[in-house]
Design an enzyme around this catalytic site. Structure first.
Site, short mmCIF file in Angstrom:
data_model
loop_
_atom_site.label_atom_id
_atom_site.label_comp_id
_atom_site.label_asym_id
_atom_site.label_seq_id
_atom_site.Cartn_x
_atom_site.Cartn_y
_atom_site.Cartn_z
N VAL A 24 0.84 -1.21 0.00
CA VAL A 24 0.00 0.00 0.00
C VAL A 24 0.87 1.25 0.00
O VAL A 24 0.67 2.18 -0.80
CB VAL A 24 -0.98 -0.01 1.20
CG1 VAL A 24 -1.84 1.24 1.19
CG2 VAL A 24 -1.84 -1.26 1.19
N ARG A 55 11.58 -0.22 7.31
CA ARG A 55 12.32 -1.01 8.29
C ARG A 55 13.79 -1.17 7.89
O ARG A 55 14.66 -1.22 8.72
CB ARG A 55 11.66 -2.38 8.45
CG ARG A 55 11.31 -2.65 9.91
CD ARG A 55 10.62 -3.96 10.09
NE ARG A 55 9.21 -3.86 9.74
CZ ARG A 55 8.46 -4.90 9.40
NH1 ARG A 55 8.96 -6.10 9.34
NH2 ARG A 55 7.19 -4.73 9.12
N ARG A 56 14.01 -1.27 6.57
CA ARG A 56 15.39 -1.49 6.09
C ARG A 56 15.72 -0.50 4.98
O ARG A 56 14.88 -0.24 4.10
CB ARG A 56 15.52 -2.91 5.54
CG ARG A 56 15.46 -3.96 6.64
CD ARG A 56 15.35 -5.35 6.04
NE ARG A 56 16.34 -5.55 4.98
CZ ARG A 56 16.30 -6.55 4.11
NH1 ARG A 56 15.33 -7.44 4.16
NH2 ARG A 56 17.22 -6.68 3.18
N GLU A 137 -10.67 5.46 5.81
CA GLU A 137 -11.48 4.77 4.80
C GLU A 137 -10.87 3.44 4.37
O GLU A 137 -11.57 2.44 4.13
CB GLU A 137 -11.64 5.68 3.57
CG GLU A 137 -12.47 5.10 2.45
CD GLU A 137 -13.92 4.87 2.86
OE1 GLU A 137 -14.64 5.85 3.07
OE2 GLU A 137 -14.33 3.70 2.98
N LYS A 213 -12.78 -5.42 11.12
CA LYS A 213 -13.56 -4.56 10.22
C LYS A 213 -15.01 -4.46 10.69
O LYS A 213 -15.63 -3.39 10.61
CB LYS A 213 -13.48 -5.11 8.79
CG LYS A 213 -12.06 -5.00 8.20
CD LYS A 213 -11.90 -5.84 6.96
CE LYS A 213 -10.48 -5.75 6.41
NZ LYS A 213 -10.18 -6.75 5.36
N GLY A 323 -5.20 -5.22 -1.71
CA GLY A 323 -4.25 -4.96 -2.79
C GLY A 323 -3.69 -3.55 -2.69
O GLY A 323 -4.34 -2.64 -2.15
N1 HSE Z 1 -6.11 -9.71 4.27
C1 HSE Z 1 -7.26 -8.92 3.93
C2 HSE Z 1 -8.14 -9.69 2.97
C3 HSE Z 1 -6.93 -7.60 3.30
O1 HSE Z 1 -7.84 -10.82 2.62
O2 HSE Z 1 -9.16 -9.15 2.59
C4 HSE Z 1 -6.50 -6.60 4.29
O3 HSE Z 1 -7.46 -6.39 5.28
#
Ligand code: HSE
Length: 449
Positions: A24, A55-56, A137, A213, A323
């Site tokens: 992301v 992180r790196r 969001e 969620k 994604g």
């Molecule tokens: N791992 C989650 C999914 C996406 O498979 O929908 C991120 O919340």
């Protein structure tokens, strides 16, 4: 930050820090850089990337290495950073970094569902105190706009129900099991090979991601603080190819559903005549849904959320729930809003938890059930099985027998029953001499009944 001398915009930049450069973060950085001219027009001032915390440093990330730092705290504290985008995930150090930014009056955009599901109260209080914005969001259902519709578009309506497929990994697995007839382990292995499931798939397949969620959606829908611990949760790891097969035989498929529901105070309850409180039920579990239900056609890694509101009626939101680029789209929408607020002086709506509705325990939440039994194929078995349902007050809707002799199977679909009544029935069925095993119990949702 409003530049009075520039009625059509300002050259004064709005500084952005991005925390995390995974799928992301990489897309967020790309969009900020590639679409800077459009973003400037939409915000009214240039959005300038001040730095990216990673992180790196020994990885080529395709951006100016001068922008990269491993010191996220110092980046957040920079004087030329006005907005912070948190896409690193996890609780620590994200919680502290977001808190630091908000306390300093810097608005935050986050995609961190696990953090929000437990700490929205704390973060929202910090934002309120310093008059900063907290936008999220992207934390629910990736690219799909569902947080803003609940917070803003429906703020004049009364939401009664939110039902969604909010986890793409499990939806990919269940859709593939439905289409191919393959079993759970083989399908999970394929999902991992294709990159849909993570090396440790627990958060997705055991429903933790969906529960976080659901907590966020329920908080927004019912103006009540709901945390992950308030959500009843079951994952999909016990769903078998036989469950999909018997579901198909009754015109259904199986989906992992996140259900947030208003449970109206019953007229008989003490105090209800004087406005006794509704309760809310928030739960995540795999359930059969009829193939004609709108969520049934949501397949692969897609997400969808159905919202039912008193005046709006039924609304459905559908799209890519995960994604890099889809999630970055939602982050960017929030970033533009937060930047406009900095420029024009507006504010995001704060947390709304005035209703404080109590959570209804799962045992009080009646659902329908689909019960699969292996039985001896002889006279009186059906009567004995039906007798146990009747004995425990669980009303049967349909019964089907499949196979014969040693391979006989009964599939019983119930009317609405409570969890405890069903559990007692199942325990009693397992004791019957004529029942070889209770092979599965899966809930049934989305019927009119
Ligand atoms: N791992 C989650 C999914 C996406 O498979 O929908 C991120 O919340």
């Amino acid at each position: 930050m409003t530049d009075q001398g520039h009625p059509f915009g300002s050259d004064h930049p709005i500084g952005v820090a991005v925390l995390g450069m995974g799928n992301v973060g990489t897309e967020v950085v790309r969009i900020i850089q590639e679409q800077s001219q459009d973003l400037r027009q939409r915000v009214g001032a240039p959005l300038v990337l001040r730095g990216v915390a990673v992180r790196r440093l020994d990885v080529d990330r395709g951006i100016d290495p001068e922008l990269l730092t491993t010191d996220a705290r110092a980046l957040v504290n920079r004087e030329d950073v006005d907005l912070v985008v948190e896409v690193m995930g996890g609780i620590d150090p994200a919680r502290e970094l977001i808190g630091t930014a908000l306390t300093a009056g810097k608005s935050v955009v986050t995609a961190n569902k696990a953090l929000l599901a437990d700490y929205t109260g704390e973060l929202a209080a910090a934002a309120e105190h310093s008059r900063a914005d907290l936008y999220f969001e992207a934390a629910v259902a990736g690219a799909i706009p569902v947080v803003r519709p609940l917070i803003q578009s429906l703020s004049g309506d009364r939401v009664n129900r939110v039902v969604g497929i909010v986890n793409g990994t499990t939806n990919f697995i269940l859709s593939a099991m439905d289409e191919t007839g393959a079993d759970y382990s083989a399908t999970l292995a394929e999902a991992t090979r294709l990159g849909y499931a993570e090396a440790d798939p627990t958060a997705d397949v055991e429903g933790f991601d969906a529960a976080a969620k659901a907590a966020i959606l329920a908080s927004l829908a019912f103006h009540t603080r709901v945390t992950a611990a308030d959500v009843y949760r079951e994952g999909i790891s016990r769903i078998t190819s036989e469950d999909l097969e018997t579901a198909a035989a009754v015109g259904c498929t199986v989906k992992l559903l996140a259900i947030c529901e208003r449970v109206p105070a019953s007229p008989g309850e003490p105090g209800s005549a004087q406005g006794g409180k509704d309760r809310i039920s928030v739960r995540v579990y795999p359930a059969l849904i009829p193939r004609k239900h709108p969520l049934s056609s949501v397949s692969g890694a897609f997400n969808a959320v159905v919202v039912e509101a008193e005046n709006a009626g039924r609304l459905m939101f559908y799209g890519q729930g995960a994604g890099g680029a889809p999630t970055a789209s939602a982050v960017m929408g929030d970033l533009v809003m937060a930047a406009r607020n900095k420029f024009f002086g507006g504010r995001a709506p704060g947390e709304s938890v005035y209703a404080e509705l109590p959570i209804a325990p799962i045992g009080d939440t009646p659902t329908r059930y689909h019960v699969n039994l292996k039985v001896a194929d002889r006279t009186g078995v059906l009567q004995a099985v039906a007798g146990e349902f009747a004995q425990h007050g669980v009303s049967i809707s349909t019964v089907r027998q499949e196979g014969q002799d040693e391979g006989a199977r009964l599939v019983v679909v119930t009317h609405h029953a409570t969890e405890s009544a069903l559990a007692d029935t199942v325990a009693a069925l397992a004791e019957l001499e004529s029942v070889t095993s209770v092979t599965s119990v899966v809930r049934l949702e989305g019927t009119e009944e």
